[in-house]
Design an enzyme around this catalytic site. Structure first.
Site, PDB file in Angstrom:
ATOM      1  CB  THR A 157      -0.904   0.107   1.371  1.00 34.19           C
ATOM      2  OG1 THR A 157      -1.596  -1.007   1.366  1.00 34.19           O
ATOM      3  CG2 THR A 157      -1.611   1.203   1.277  1.00 34.19           C
ATOM      4  CB  VAL A 186     -12.608  -4.180   1.551  1.00 37.63           C
ATOM      5  CG1 VAL A 186     -11.865  -3.103   2.205  1.00 37.63           C
ATOM      6  CG2 VAL A 186     -13.386  -4.046   0.345  1.00 37.63           C
ATOM      7  N   GLY A 208       1.015  -4.061   4.019  1.00 39.33           N
ATOM      8  CA  GLY A 208       1.245  -5.582   4.010  1.00 39.33           C
ATOM      9  C   GLY A 208      -0.082  -6.337   3.802  1.00 39.33           C
TER      10      GLY A 208
END
Ligand code: GLY
Length: 304
Positions: A157, A186, A208
């Protein structure tokens, strides 16, 4: 003092964008939004925005969130039809009575606030993402058995935190999620407390294996330790030790910022890097450094 920290070396150009905003007197929230947006539009980044790898149906499905230290939140999840998600998260923060919008509702909200959706979903995949998706469909690469830590791909991310000259903190993150994920999946990134958190005690963003990391509420954990008086670097390391002790195969990373702009970063596995900037240096003068890991093992990247 103004300060920025972001996850992974690929966030460098985004940190330069954000630093330019702070150096010109802009606020932390604008810096984080535009810094992350720059990363989302960078096709070299295969784990966020345009260039991100698609879900199992070949669709780019994005998550993003923003949070300020005075408690404002905007997040979108499973957003389809756009090359970037953080502008939609900003519209939610500024204009919605709600904190998180998902799926079609998020897309309709974004369109209603002037974001232009692609007419053809193929326009949302970079040439590299199309190639990787073809390989996935041909069985040459796999998303990994769900919950099988040994082979499970992870996502990296873009997370960013900024402190502006007025001392305000903002945190944000964006991701295309696990490569070839189940539609609607999600992870931690758009979930307040998990992927990001900010309040008067500090801010943190995580990166992660979102499916595994969610249960640890990593960003909140780091800020909560700072509230208890822990120094930001030690707070990050303590959070990573807790994750690693509970689940040694979970790849997790976190970076945090204290209210005075001090920065910490740690990871469960070696190889996590952060990009930093501090006022008093040129906007392009960013530092890229490896964070301390709490184990000897090395981070395995699969969004490539
Ligand atoms: N950490 C981002 C995700 O798992 O989606």
């Amino acid at each position: 003092m103004s300060s920025i920290v972001a996850t992974w070396a690929f966030s460098g150009p985004g940190v330069v964008t954000a630093a330019g905003i702070l150096a010109n007197g802009g606020g932390a929230l604008d810096a984080v939004e535009h810094g992350i947006h720059a990363v989302e539009l960078d096709t070299r980044v295969t784990s966020a925005g345009y260039g991100g790898l698609p879900n199992a149906l070949g669709r780019l499905q994005l998550d993003a969130a923003l949070m300020t230290d005075d408690g404002r939140i905007g997040a979108v999840m499973a957003l389809e039809g756009f090359r970037a998600a953080v502008p939609a998260a900003r519209h939610v923060l500024d204009h919605s009575p709600h904190s998180i919008l998902g799926g079609d509702g998020a897309a309709a909200f974004a369109t209603g606030h002037g974001m232009v959706a692609a007419t053809d979903t193929a326009q949302l995949l970079s040439p590299h993402a199309k190639k990787r998706y073809r390989q996935f469909r041909n069985g040459e690469i796999s998303p990994g058995p769900h919950r099988d830590h040994a082979t499970m791909p992870h996502t990296d991310t873009v997370g960013m935190i900024a402190r502006d000259a007025d001392g305000r903190l903002a945190a944000g993150c964006a991701t295309s999620g696990m490569q070839f994920k189940a539609p609607g999946r999600v992870g931690d990134s758009p979930i307040v407390g998990a992927g990001l958190y900010a309040d008067e005690a500090g801010a943190a963003v995580a990166s992660g294996d979102g499916d595994q990391m969610l249960r640890f509420c990593i960003a909140f954990l780091v800020v909560e330790q700072m509230r208890g008086g822990e120094e930001v670097q030690l707070a990050c390391e303590a959070a990573m030790r807790r994750v690693h002790a509970a689940d040694p195969k979970c790849q997790a990373a976190v970076t945090g910022m204290s209210p005075d702009g001090g920065v910490g970063a740690a990871a469960t596995h070696g190889g996590f890097r952060v990009v930093r900037w501090r006022a008093g240096t040129g906007a392009e003068d960013v530092q890229n450094e490896e964070a301390r890991a709490v184990s000897e093992t090395t981070w395995k990247h699969s969004c490539v």
